[in-house]
Design a protein around this motif. Structure first.
Motif, short mmCIF file in Angstrom:
data_model
loop_
_atom_site.label_atom_id
_atom_site.label_comp_id
_atom_site.label_asym_id
_atom_site.label_seq_id
_atom_site.Cartn_x
_atom_site.Cartn_y
_atom_site.Cartn_z
N ALA A 56 98.80 106.92 -49.67
CA ALA A 56 100.25 105.97 -50.08
C ALA A 56 100.02 105.96 -51.54
CB ALA A 56 99.83 104.84 -49.46
N ALA A 57 99.01 105.78 -52.12
CA ALA A 57 99.27 105.84 -53.67
C ALA A 57 97.87 106.04 -54.28
CB ALA A 57 99.75 104.18 -54.14
N THR A 58 97.66 106.12 -55.46
CA THR A 58 96.56 106.42 -56.49
C THR A 58 96.62 105.27 -57.44
OG1 THR A 58 96.23 108.74 -55.79
CG2 THR A 58 95.02 107.89 -57.85
N VAL A 59 95.70 104.37 -57.25
CA VAL A 59 95.60 103.23 -58.26
C VAL A 59 94.46 103.37 -59.21
CG1 VAL A 59 97.02 101.80 -57.11
CG2 VAL A 59 94.56 101.73 -56.55
N PRO A 60 94.23 102.79 -60.33
CA PRO A 60 93.07 102.93 -60.94
C PRO A 60 92.07 101.60 -60.71
CG PRO A 60 94.77 101.83 -62.47
CD PRO A 60 95.38 102.39 -61.18
N LEU A 61 90.99 102.23 -60.28
CA LEU A 61 89.70 101.02 -60.20
C LEU A 61 89.09 100.92 -61.29
CD1 LEU A 61 88.20 99.38 -58.08
CD2 LEU A 61 86.65 101.35 -58.00
N GLU A 62 89.37 99.71 -61.93
CA GLU A 62 88.66 99.27 -63.20
C GLU A 62 87.35 98.42 -63.42
OE1 GLU A 62 91.95 99.24 -66.55
OE2 GLU A 62 92.53 97.71 -65.01
N LEU A 63 86.32 98.52 -64.03
CA LEU A 63 85.15 97.80 -63.84
C LEU A 63 85.00 97.52 -65.31
CD1 LEU A 63 82.54 99.98 -61.66
CD2 LEU A 63 84.20 98.04 -60.88
N PHE A 64 84.71 95.97 -65.38
CA PHE A 64 84.68 95.38 -66.85
C PHE A 64 83.35 94.68 -66.69
CE2 PHE A 64 89.06 95.37 -65.66
CZ PHE A 64 89.68 95.88 -66.84
N ARG A 65 82.52 94.90 -67.96
CA ARG A 65 81.30 94.29 -68.29
C ARG A 65 81.06 92.72 -67.88
NH1 ARG A 65 79.29 95.71 -73.85
NH2 ARG A 65 81.08 94.32 -74.50
N THR A 66 82.36 92.03 -68.37
CA THR A 66 82.44 90.65 -68.14
C THR A 66 82.44 90.26 -66.64
OG1 THR A 66 84.71 90.63 -68.45
CG2 THR A 66 83.43 90.21 -70.34
N ASP A 67 82.72 91.17 -65.50
CA ASP A 67 82.92 90.63 -64.34
C ASP A 67 81.72 91.13 -63.42
OD1 ASP A 67 85.39 89.69 -64.74
OD2 ASP A 67 86.65 91.29 -64.32
N THR A 68 80.61 91.59 -63.89
CA THR A 68 79.36 92.03 -63.14
C THR A 68 79.18 91.01 -62.03
OG1 THR A 68 77.90 91.39 -64.78
CG2 THR A 68 78.85 93.62 -64.95
N GLU A 69 79.08 89.76 -62.19
CA GLU A 69 78.61 88.75 -61.30
C GLU A 69 79.48 89.26 -60.11
OE1 GLU A 69 78.30 84.13 -60.34
OE2 GLU A 69 78.55 84.97 -62.37
N ALA A 70 80.66 89.13 -60.00
CA ALA A 70 81.56 89.33 -59.07
C ALA A 70 81.35 90.47 -58.37
CB ALA A 70 82.94 89.49 -59.36
N TYR A 71 80.98 91.92 -59.20
CA TYR A 71 80.70 93.13 -58.05
C TYR A 71 79.31 93.15 -57.76
CZ TYR A 71 83.94 94.45 -61.90
OH TYR A 71 85.12 94.75 -62.79
N ALA A 72 78.50 92.15 -58.11
CA ALA A 72 77.24 92.24 -57.32
C ALA A 72 77.36 91.33 -56.21
CB ALA A 72 76.28 91.37 -58.41
N GLU A 73 78.25 90.27 -56.26
CA GLU A 73 78.38 89.60 -55.09
C GLU A 73 79.27 90.53 -53.78
OE1 GLU A 73 78.32 86.11 -53.01
OE2 GLU A 73 77.87 86.26 -54.95
N THR A 74 79.68 91.44 -54.41
CA THR A 74 80.43 92.49 -53.22
C THR A 74 79.51 93.30 -52.74
OG1 THR A 74 82.43 92.36 -54.33
CG2 THR A 74 82.14 94.20 -53.02
N LEU A 75 78.70 93.67 -53.63
CA LEU A 75 77.47 94.62 -53.11
C LEU A 75 76.35 94.10 -51.99
CD1 LEU A 75 76.67 97.04 -56.07
CD2 LEU A 75 78.52 97.34 -54.02
N VAL A 76 76.29 92.64 -52.42
CA VAL A 76 75.06 92.24 -51.62
C VAL A 76 75.77 91.50 -50.03
CG1 VAL A 76 73.58 91.50 -53.46
CG2 VAL A 76 75.36 89.77 -52.54
N GLY A 77 77.14 92.02 -50.14
CA GLY A 77 77.72 91.33 -48.73
C GLY A 77 77.25 92.33 -47.63
N ALA A 78 77.63 91.80 -46.28
CA ALA A 78 77.28 92.60 -45.16
C ALA A 78 77.56 94.16 -45.29
CB ALA A 78 77.58 91.84 -43.92
N VAL A 79 79.05 94.16 -45.63
CA VAL A 79 79.54 95.52 -45.81
C VAL A 79 80.33 95.63 -46.99
CG1 VAL A 79 81.26 97.13 -44.85
CG2 VAL A 79 80.15 95.74 -43.36
N PRO A 80 79.75 96.30 -48.17
CA PRO A 80 80.23 96.55 -49.38
C PRO A 80 81.53 97.15 -49.28
CG PRO A 80 77.91 97.22 -49.43
CD PRO A 80 78.31 96.91 -48.04
N SER A 81 82.54 96.32 -49.78
CA SER A 81 83.96 97.10 -49.51
C SER A 81 84.81 96.92 -50.93
CB SER A 81 84.74 96.20 -48.47
OG SER A 81 84.85 94.83 -48.57
N VAL A 82 85.90 97.80 -50.75
CA VAL A 82 86.91 97.71 -51.79
C VAL A 82 88.10 96.83 -51.25
CG1 VAL A 82 88.66 98.98 -53.12
CG2 VAL A 82 86.31 99.82 -52.62
#
Length: 183
Positions: A56-82
């Motif tokens: 359907a589309a191509t969008v930019p996936l951005e990662l910021f140094r200030t949001d690493t806690e939220a990314y870590a929360e995603t990765l420790v979930g049962a199924v890491p997802s976008v």
């Protein structure tokens, strides 16, 4: 020093199925992401009867140094997802893909509005490794610090009850009574 942010183009695959009610002709769902995808505008990827998968589309996936806690929360979930965020289709129109995020907190904020659709899509292994590498470079877990009470005793002195500007005959927590002589 590592860069404070990272960017990757992410292709979004939406699946169109026949609707289950007479009021909804088509049902849409995000089913896959394509890391490093090129530009796309509703390219048909696969068709099985009435079920069609679109890039359907191509969008930019951005990662910021200030949001690493939220990314870590995603990765420790049962199924890491976008989390794929898009506006729902109106009538026979197609949905409009707005963004994709791997931040659990941002996905929750998008869900709170109730106006957008947020579909979790399993993170492919290559994307999972990319996010994990970014976390290893930038994430420093903050240690838990228990709050300590101050030693001041607040229960020894009563400063009065209610608003001092209003004279009270008795306890301010009582129900108000009608004053005599007033209508």
């Amino acid at each position: 020093m590592p860069a404070p942010q990272a960017l990757m183009p992410l292709g979004i695959v939406l699946r169109r199925r026949p609707g289950v009610t007479r009021w909804l002709r088509w049902s849409w769902q995000a089913v896959d992401v394509l890391p490093g995808a090129g530009p796309a505008a509703w390219t048909e990827l696969r068709r099985e009867g009435d079920v069609v998968d679109y890039h359907a589309a191509t969008v930019p996936l951005e990662l910021f140094r200030t949001d690493t806690e939220a990314y870590a929360e995603t990765l420790v979930g049962a199924v890491p997802s976008v989390a794929v965020v898009y506006e729902p289709a109106r009538g026979d129109d197609r949905p409009k893909v707005l963004r994709a995020t791997v931040s659990a907190y941002q996905a929750q904020d998008e869900l709170d509005s109730g106006e957008l659709v947020v579909d979790p899509v399993r993170m492919p292994p290559g994307l999972l490794a990319w996010v994990d590498e970014f976390l290893r470079e930038h994430h420093a877990p903050e240690p838990f610090v228990k709050r300590r009470r101050d030693r001041k005793r607040t229960d020894m002195k009563e400063d009065g009850k209610g608003d001092p500007r209003i004279s009270q005959a008795s306890d301010v927590y009582r129900a108000p009574s009608r004053q005599r002589g007033a209508k």
